[in-house]
Structures are given as structure tokens and as C-alpha cells.
Design an enzyme around this catalytic site. Structure first.
Site, PDB file in Angstrom:
ATOM      1  CG  ASP A 393      -1.672   1.072   1.354  1.00  0.00           C
ATOM      2  OD1 ASP A 393      -2.598   1.342   0.232  1.00  0.00           O
ATOM      3  OD2 ASP A 393      -1.791   1.785   2.316  1.00  0.00           O
ATOM      4  CE  LYS A 394       1.935   7.808  -3.486  1.00  0.00           C
ATOM      5  NZ  LYS A 394       1.210   8.639  -2.943  1.00  0.00           N
ATOM      6  CB  THR A 395      -1.274   6.296   1.783  1.00  0.00           C
ATOM      7  OG1 THR A 395      -1.406   6.956   0.473  1.00  0.00           O
ATOM      8  CG2 THR A 395      -1.254   7.377   2.849  1.00  0.00           C
ATOM      9  CB  THR A 547      -1.787   4.332  -4.929  1.00  0.00           C
ATOM     10  OG1 THR A 547      -1.965   5.655  -4.391  1.00  0.00           O
ATOM     11  CG2 THR A 547      -1.395   4.377  -6.362  1.00  0.00           C
ATOM     12  N   GLY A 548      -4.690   4.984  -4.136  1.00  0.00           N
ATOM     13  CA  GLY A 548      -5.819   5.565  -4.698  1.00  0.00           C
ATOM     14  C   GLY A 548      -5.557   6.865  -5.605  1.00  0.00           C
ATOM     15  CE  LYS A 575      -5.966   0.491  -0.526  1.00  0.00           C
ATOM     16  NZ  LYS A 575      -5.421   0.912   0.840  1.00  0.00           N
ATOM     17  CG  ASP A 594      -3.276   1.009   7.549  1.00  0.00           C
ATOM     18  OD1 ASP A 594      -4.134  -0.122   7.484  1.00  0.00           O
ATOM     19  OD2 ASP A 594      -3.716   2.074   6.931  1.00  0.00           O
ATOM     20  CG  ASP A 598      -4.140  -1.473   3.809  1.00  0.00           C
ATOM     21  OD1 ASP A 598      -4.836  -0.838   2.883  1.00  0.00           O
ATOM     22  OD2 ASP A 598      -3.065  -0.964   4.181  1.00  0.00           O
TER      23      ASP A 598
END
Length: 705
Positions: A393-395, A547-548, A575, A594, A598
Site C-alpha cells: 500500500d502506497k500511503t 494507491t488511490g 484492494k 497498515d 487494509d
């Protein structure tokens, strides 16, 4: 359910019985523990220090060994075969009766731990090592007793005496070695100082740490350990959190920051407000996760258990066959046949197989915890060795989840200063920060932090006004400054230039109704992310990013980091479908997120890895929890998994190969070439094989992650 008592094995926590006795797997004495009303069976057991019980078992074997040792020396001196070999004589009328008395004492006192455990093995129909040990010793004892009183002949008193002595010594050494694998919980417990400086009416009162409650104020002086999880309410300092997170660099702490019990305060005094106690603290949660991980079994453990059970049957069958062959087929006499049969039973004891996997998993969980990796389920770590795709996950994983200024574009078309001249990039940033300093939005914090980095001074704006979801405004030194998105500027009739290509979030700035420029902000990529991706590639693992963000922004981040696959504009609920998409292509997928937003995708993946847990380590949706928000720890997980797998295979290969060679040797297959194993040699070989397995597992401690 009523509160009560259960009995649990300190080495095999899955063994839970209603009655006192010995573990059917390893023979250790079961420990009485309290059960608690209304909890699942797996949660009923009170905290128990496995290391302490291993120590007690080691002491028991040691005590019995030193009692049996002098008695065995006397038996050796009185044995006719030993006298014949060494050319001396100690004959007297009651010699055989004395041998019977000493041999009986050795067999029953020295062998009692084995008989007690064998009884439980037979009761549970789970024959194992203790059954074989007991069978060997009791067979030799009964044969020797009969040779003493029923049919005069050569007995096996010295053989069974040395056999018991060898078993006691082997188990003593083995328990000492196992102690070296199980110190994780004790070392964690030692991190918490026994006393704390509680503040009562601003006066210091030293109290036991365990009596602190939420809301108490505690003073921690420089160089002292922080006694409990808390928030900083006064003071600044740096804290060494390496013992919890594996992070070597001290972490700066100021008012409002959280601290973890067991970490070390470095250079400043801190006043703390207790926020967590008992089982809520990070140390307690980590200890609980380690215990649970040691209770879970990888698939290879089931294979080893089946092999150990099968080996018990093989030992009995081959031992019986050995006696029949050497007594009836190739008649060498009852003593010779019984000696070889007992040796077969002794040497085939499946203890090495029983220890092959548990010792490795115990060390692995401890090694992982020291590196900020918490394993909730060993099956997850076992699968991690086969990962060939990791989805991140990017963020918050590849990025910090914090906005930073990436570019400043002061306008060169509209005068922003009535006095003349054009506004500079630094002035534009200072004006924006003067307004945003009043806001708590993540973008606002990023703009203000940028002025600190560039050392740009500014005066906070007056008459601040917020426009939720759009921006804010305020007066800065008589100038009216407006900051926000395109919609806010359109509403205020301020024209924004079109066609500006950007790979970040655009923040527009206007001064006195004139467009002054654009500030681009973007989620800051972690410094470690690129190296983590590169090292995963080095391990043969591909990477994907979820990512969104818009496609162009996501692809730019992916290109910068070297990501193999970029999934952009993905809604949170979609996702999990991206993980399934990779799985359908045949990939073994690990998902890193996180642990909250997720959760579905973490559960769907073959291995779920929750990153950045900090003090909230009990994340239910992941098999593996990373305490730090450091992508490099993902590499450590894969490396540790492969190192653990290698040790398991080495131990299984040794334990299996040892029996393949040792059983035929014990049965007399190599006698034509002059090789014959006696029972006491078999006992030493069996113990040595177990020690080798433990020693090999201990080498995991040298693995550099």
C-alpha cells in the site's frame, strides 16, 4: 466455565491436561496453571516462564546424574566383564546381590522421569522417546534380575547403569541447550524496571511499577528506563527504542509524543502520563505474540511429529527382529541378542526429530522480536519463503503519509507586490505558511515544515478563516492572502493558469486578489523505500503498489522506486481484488499495509504483513506485524523466513539421516566389519544427535537481517 486448574508442558504449550503428570511429547513435568472463567482454552493459561521450567528440569536431571554417577562407578568395578577387561578381581559372596541392589536403585531412581513420561505416552496412545527409553532400561533390568536369581548367567547391570547415566547426562545437557533457545520472554520481562518515580503533588515517590494506574504521572531521569507506556506531558529528550523496534537511532520525544515501557531515556528528564498498564502495554503484547507464535506449528512440524511416531514403531519392530535374529537365526546367545536389541531401541529414540523444528521456531520468534518483527503465526513465516510478489500500500507504507513541498512556482505574470517587483518562491512559501500555520490539515503541516527546512521566517496571519475542503485565508502584514484549490479561486473570481502539468497536489496562492503562484505538495516517499524494493528484487521477489492516486502520479512514484506493477485509482474496497488478480496468475502474494484500512487484502494474501504498528502490536488481520514503519523490514521477513526454512531442513535431514545409519549399525549389520554399538554408546549417540539439532538451531542467532 468455573475457574480451576490445568496442567501444561513448558516446552509444548499445546499439551494441556486435566491431571498432573509428564508431557507425552518430551517427558517434562507438567506445570500447574490457573484457568480463568469464560475464556477459550488457548487463552486460559496464566503467564508462564518457559525458561524457568527448563531450568528446573535441567536441575532435576543434573541432581539425578550426580546421584547415579558414583553408584554406576561401583557397578562397573563389581561387574565381572569389566574386571576381565581390566585384569583385576573383586569377588565376594554377595557380589551379585549388591549389583542387583545398586542396579535397581539406578534403574528406578535414575530412570523415574522416563517411566513417568512413558506412562503418559501410553495413556495418550502417542508412543515416543520416553516409551523407548523406558522399554530399553526395563528390558535390561528384568533380564539382569532374572540372570541374578532365576537362571544364573551374565547380567546387564553395568550396561543399564551406564545407559541410565548417559540418558540423564544427555537430557541435562539438552535442557541446558534448550535454555539458550527460550530466553526471549525473560529478556523482555527484564526490560521493565521494578520501580518508578511516581509524582504525587509534585513530590517524587518511588513505587513498584506494577501498581501504576492510568493517569499517574511519572518522572524519568536521564539514563533511566521508561517504566510503562505513557504520553510525554513535560520535557524533551531522545529515547533509545532499539530493544522494542530494532531501530538503532535514538528517537526524539517532546510533549504529546508516546513512549514505550522498557525503552531507555537518554539525555533529558521526561514527565509522563501513564496510558497503558498490564496486558495493554507494548511489552506485554509482544510477549503474548511470542508465546502464541511458539505455540503455532508450521506444516513441517506435523511431518516431523508423524515421523517421530513412526520411528517409535520402527524401533520396537527392528529391536524385536534384532533379538530374534541374533538369538534364534544366527545364535550368539541371549546376552548378545538382548544387548543389540536394547541398543536399537535406545538409538532410535526420536528426540532429535522432536526437537528439530520447535528449537528453530523458538529462536526465530525471539530473533524476529529483537528486529522489530512480531510473528503471530509461524505458518505465515513459513509461507514467506515462497513469496514471489509483494503488494505494498502506497500511503503509510512506501510513503510517510505526510505531505511535503515538492515544487514552488511563483507567478511571473501578475504583480503580487504593489510596490513593484515579482514575488520570489521563498516569499510565496512564507505567505502560504503564515496562513496555514493556523490549520491542522496534513497539507498545511507540510507547507509549514517546508519553511522550517528552508529557514524562512514568517509572521502568522491575522483574521484567519477556514473554508473546509477548499482552503483558507488571512491577513499577512496588511496583505490579504488566499490559499486553496481551484474551486475556491473560481468562487473568488481569481483566474488560475490552465495547462500546468503536475505530479502532486496543487495549492494555489493569491495576494490581494491577484494570483501569486502554485505550491505543489506530495506524500513524502520514505528514504528506505527504494532500497527495500531493490533488495526484494535481489531476492527474486516482484513488487506491486496499491494507491488511490491518479494514474500519472502513481506511475511516477512507481518509476522512481522501481516498482514492477502499479495499481492506481484503486478504491479501498477494491484492494482485495488486486491481490486476487495476482494470485489467479499463480503468484504467492504477500500484502503489506497498515493493518486497519487494509485488513481485507491482508487476510486475502498468502501472507499478511502489517507495517508501522508501533505500540499497537495486536493486529488481527496479519500473520506478521512490523513494529516500525520501515519497508526494509519486509526484506528482513523474507530473509528470516528463508534462513528459518534452511535450518528446519538441515535439522530434519540430520535427524533422519542419523537414524538411517544408526539403526542398522545398532542392529548389528556392520558387525562383519568389526563395528558393534553397545547400549550406552547408543544413548550417547542419541543424546549427541539431539544436542547437534539444538546447536544448529542456535546458529540462527548469527543471522544478520
Amino acid at each position: 466455565m468455573e475457574d480451576g486448574v490445568k496442567y501444561i508442558c513448558p516446552m509444548h504449550p499445546d499439551v494441556i491436561l486435566d491431571k498432573q503428570g509428564s508431557c507425552p511429547k518430551c517427558g517434562m513435568e507438567l506445570i500447574e496453571v490457573k484457568t480463568q472463567k469464560g475464556k477459550d482454552e488457548g487463552d486460559k493459561m496464566a503467564s508462564m516462564d518457559h525458561t524457568e521450567h527448563h531450568r528446573k528440569m535441567a536441575e532435576d536431571f543434573r541432581r539425578r546424574f550426580f546421584v547415579v554417577l558414583p553408584l554406576t562407578i561401583i557397578v562397573l568395578l563389581l561387574s565381572s566383564k569389566i574386571q576381565e577387561w581390566f585384569g583385576f578381581s573383586l569377588e565376594f559372596s554377595l557380589r551379585n546381590v549388591v549389583l542387583f541392589g545398586l542396579g535397581s536403585l539406578i534403574a528406578w531412581y535414575g530412570g523415574w522421569p522416563f517411566y513417568s513420561a512413558a506412562k503418559d505416552e501410553l495413556r495418550s496412545k502417542n508412543w515416543g522417546m520416553m516409551t523407548l527409553v523406558s522399554l530399553a532400561v526395563l528390558s535390561g533390568f528384568l533380564f539382569s534380575a532374572a540372570a541374578t536369581f532365576l537362571f544364573p548367567g551374565e547380567s546387564l547391570w553395568w550396561e543399564i547403569s551406564t545407559l541410565v547415566l548417559a540418558f540423564l547426562f544427555g537430557h541435562w545437557m539438552e535442557m541446558r541447550a534448550v535454555l539458550g533457545t527460550g530466553n526471549a520472554l525473560r529478556e523482555l520481562a527484564k526490560l521493565i524496571p521494578p520501580t518508578a518515580h511516581k509524582l504525587v503533588n509534585r513530590q517524587i515517590k518511588d513505587v513498584q511499577t506494577e501498581i501504576l494506574v492510568k493517569g499517574d504521572l511519572v518522572l524519568v531521569k536521564p539514563g533511566e528506563k521508561i517504566p510503562i507506556d505513557a504520553d510525554v506531558v513535560e520535557g524533551e529528550s531522545s529515547v533509545n527504542e532499539g530493544m522494542i523496534t530494532g531501530e538503532s537511532r535514538p528517537v526524539e520525544k517532546k510533549v504529546g509524543d508516546k513512549v514505550i515501557g522498557g525503552t531507555i531515556n537518554n539525555d533529558g528528564s521526561l514527565t509522563l502520563k501513564v496510558t497503558k498498564t498490564g496486558s495493554e502495554t507494548a511489552i506485554s503484547q509482544i510477549m503474548d505474540l511470542i508465546k502464541k507464535a511458539q505455540e503455532t506449528k508450521p506444516a513441517v512440524q506435523k511431518l516431523a511429529d508423524k515421523a517421530a511416531n513412526a520411528l517409535t514403531i520402527v524401533a520396537i519392530v527392528v529391536g524385536s527382529g534384532t533379538f530374534i535374529y541374533w538369538f534364534f537365526v544366527n545364535s550368539q546367545g541371549a546376552i548378545f541378542a538382548a544387548t543389540l536389541a536394547i541398543t536399537v531401541v535406545v538409538i532410535a529414540c526420536p528426540h532429535a526429530l522432536g526437537l528439530a523444528i520447535p528449537t528453530v521456531t523458538t529462536i526465530t520468534s525471539a530473533l524476529a522480536a529483537r528486529n522489530g518483527i512480531l510473528i503471530r503465526d509461524m505458518k505465515g513465516l513459513e509461507i514467506a519463503k515462497r513469496l514471489n510478489y509483494v503488494v505494498l500500500d502506497k500511503t503509510g507504507t512506501l510513503t510517510k503519509g505526510e505531505f511535503g513541498v515538492s515544487k514552488i512556482l511563483a507567478s511571473d505574470k501578475s504583480p503580487a507586490r504593489p510596490a513593484g517587483g515579482r514575488i520570489t518562491n521563498d516569499e510565496l512559501l512564507g505567505l502560504a505558511a503564515a496562513v496555514e500555520v493556523h490549520s491542522q490539515h496534513s497539507i498545511a503541516r507540510g507547507i509549514v515544515n517546508a519553511t522550517k527546512i528552508k529557514q524562512i521566517a514568517f509572521t502568522p496571519a491575522r483574521e484567519f478563516k477556514s473554508y473546509p475542503g477548499k482552503g483558507a485565508s488571512g491577513k499577512v502584514e496588511a496583505k490579504e492572502v488566499l490559499i486553496g484549490n481551484r474551486n475556491l479561486f473560481q468562487e473568488n473570481g481569481i483566474k488560475v493558469p490552465e495547462g500546468e502539468e503536475s505530479l502532486g497536489t496543487e495549492i494555489f496562492v493569491a495576494v490581494d486578489k491577484f494570483f501569486a503562484g502554485t505550491i505543489l505538495v506530495e506524500d513524502t516517499v520514505r528514504e528506505e523505500s527504494k532500497e527495500a524494493i531493490s533488495r526484494l528484487h535481489g531476492l527474486g521477489v516482484k513488487t506491486a503498489m496499491l494507491t488511490g492516486d491518479k494514474k500519472d502520479i502513481a506511475e511516477e512514484v512507481g518509476r522512481r522506486l522501481g516498482i514492477d506493477t502499479v495499481f492506481a485509482e484503486v478504491l479501498p474496497e477494491d484492494k482485495v481484488n488486486k491481490v486476487k488478480e495476482l494470485q489467479k496468475k499463480g503468484f504467492t502474494v504477500g500484502m503489506v499495509g497498515d493493518g486497519v484500512n487494509d485488513a481485507p487484502s491482508l487476510t486475502q494474501a498468502h501472507v499478511g504483513i502489517a507495517i508501522g504498528a508501533g505500540t499497537d502490536v495486536a493486529i488481527e488481520s496479519a500473520e506478521i506485524v512490523l513494529v516500525k514503519s520501515n519497508p526494509l523490514d519486509i526484506v528482513k521477513v523474507v530473509a528470516l523466513s528463508r534462513a528459518t526454512d534452511a535450518k528446519m531442513k538441515q535439522n530434519l535431514a540430520w535427524a533422519t539421516g542419523y537414524n538411517v545409519l544408526a539403526i542398522p549399525a545398532a542392529a548389528g549389520v556392520f558387525i562383519p566389519w568389526g563395528l558393534m554399538l553397545r547400549p550406552e554408546y547408543g544413548a550417547l549417540l542419541m543424546s549427541a544427535s539431539s544436542l547437534i539439532v539444538v546447536a544448529n538451531a542456535l546458529l540462527l542467532k548469527r543471522v544478520k537481517l
